[in-house]
Write a protein that holds these residues in place. Structure first.
Motif, PDB file in Angstrom:
ATOM      1  N   TYR A  23       0.613   1.410  -6.529  1.00  0.00           N
ATOM      2  CA  TYR A  23      -0.618   0.941  -5.880  1.00  0.00           C
ATOM      3  C   TYR A  23      -1.614   2.095  -5.776  1.00  0.00           C
ATOM      4  O   TYR A  23      -2.779   1.952  -6.128  1.00  0.00           O
ATOM      5  CB  TYR A  23      -0.307   0.379  -4.489  1.00  0.00           C
ATOM      6  N   LYS A  24      -1.153   3.231  -5.291  1.00  0.00           N
ATOM      7  CA  LYS A  24      -2.030   4.390  -5.131  1.00  0.00           C
ATOM      8  C   LYS A  24      -2.585   4.838  -6.479  1.00  0.00           C
ATOM      9  O   LYS A  24      -3.764   5.166  -6.600  1.00  0.00           O
ATOM     10  CB  LYS A  24      -1.284   5.526  -4.444  1.00  0.00           C
TER      11      LYS A  24
ATOM     12  N   THR B 150       0.815  -1.218   0.000  1.00  0.00           N
ATOM     13  CA  THR B 150       0.000   0.000   0.000  1.00  0.00           C
ATOM     14  C   THR B 150       0.847   1.265   0.000  1.00  0.00           C
ATOM     15  O   THR B 150       0.339   2.335  -0.316  1.00  0.00           O
ATOM     16  CB  THR B 150      -0.972   0.031   1.204  1.00  0.00           C
TER      17      THR B 150
ATOM     18  N   LYS C   6      -6.561   4.741  -7.544  1.00  0.00           N
ATOM     19  CA  LYS C   6      -7.249   5.965  -7.968  1.00  0.00           C
ATOM     20  C   LYS C   6      -7.931   5.750  -9.320  1.00  0.00           C
ATOM     21  O   LYS C   6      -9.081   6.139  -9.521  1.00  0.00           O
ATOM     22  CB  LYS C   6      -6.262   7.132  -8.077  1.00  0.00           C
TER      23      LYS C   6
END
Length: 109
Positions: free
Chosen positions: A27-28, A22, A32
């Motif tokens: 990943y972010k 994370t 999104k």
């Protein structure tokens, strides 16, 4: 003397798999994009968009899920390789225990 299972369990606890994934910027980004694609699809359905528009939105949602799966697969492979290296180093340090024996013991458990 540690078993192969002990070594793997220690590695998993030390690597804190979920926290590491994370923190990864990709990943972010993927999460999104996935969230946006889902919201866009819901809005398109609610606004009565054409089937072509909705199909395009579904494809974007699908692509975002595929990207997320690839990301998790990358981390699974990376974790397995790191664990393998640690196990190999441990086996080399303890010459009385053959790596094959450790793997066989793990498979029996």
């Amino acid at each position: 003397m540690k078993t192969l299972k002990d070594i793997i369990d220690e590695f998993i606890c030390e690597s804190d798999y979920e926290c590491n994934i994370t923190k990864y910027p990709y990943y972010k980004s993927v999460m999104k994009k996935q969230s946006k694609a889902q919201k866009d699809l819901l809005n398109a359905i609610q606004n009565g968009e054409s089937n072509e528009v909705i199909e395009d939105m579904i494809e974007k949602v699908n692509n975002s899920f595929l990207a997320a799966n690839e990301m998790y697969r990358y981390y699974d492979v990376k974790t397995a390789l790191e664990a393998g290296i640690i196990i190999g180093i441990d086996a080399a340090k303890n010459k009385n225990n053959d790596l094959i024996t450790k793997i066989e013991k793990l498979l029996e458990e």
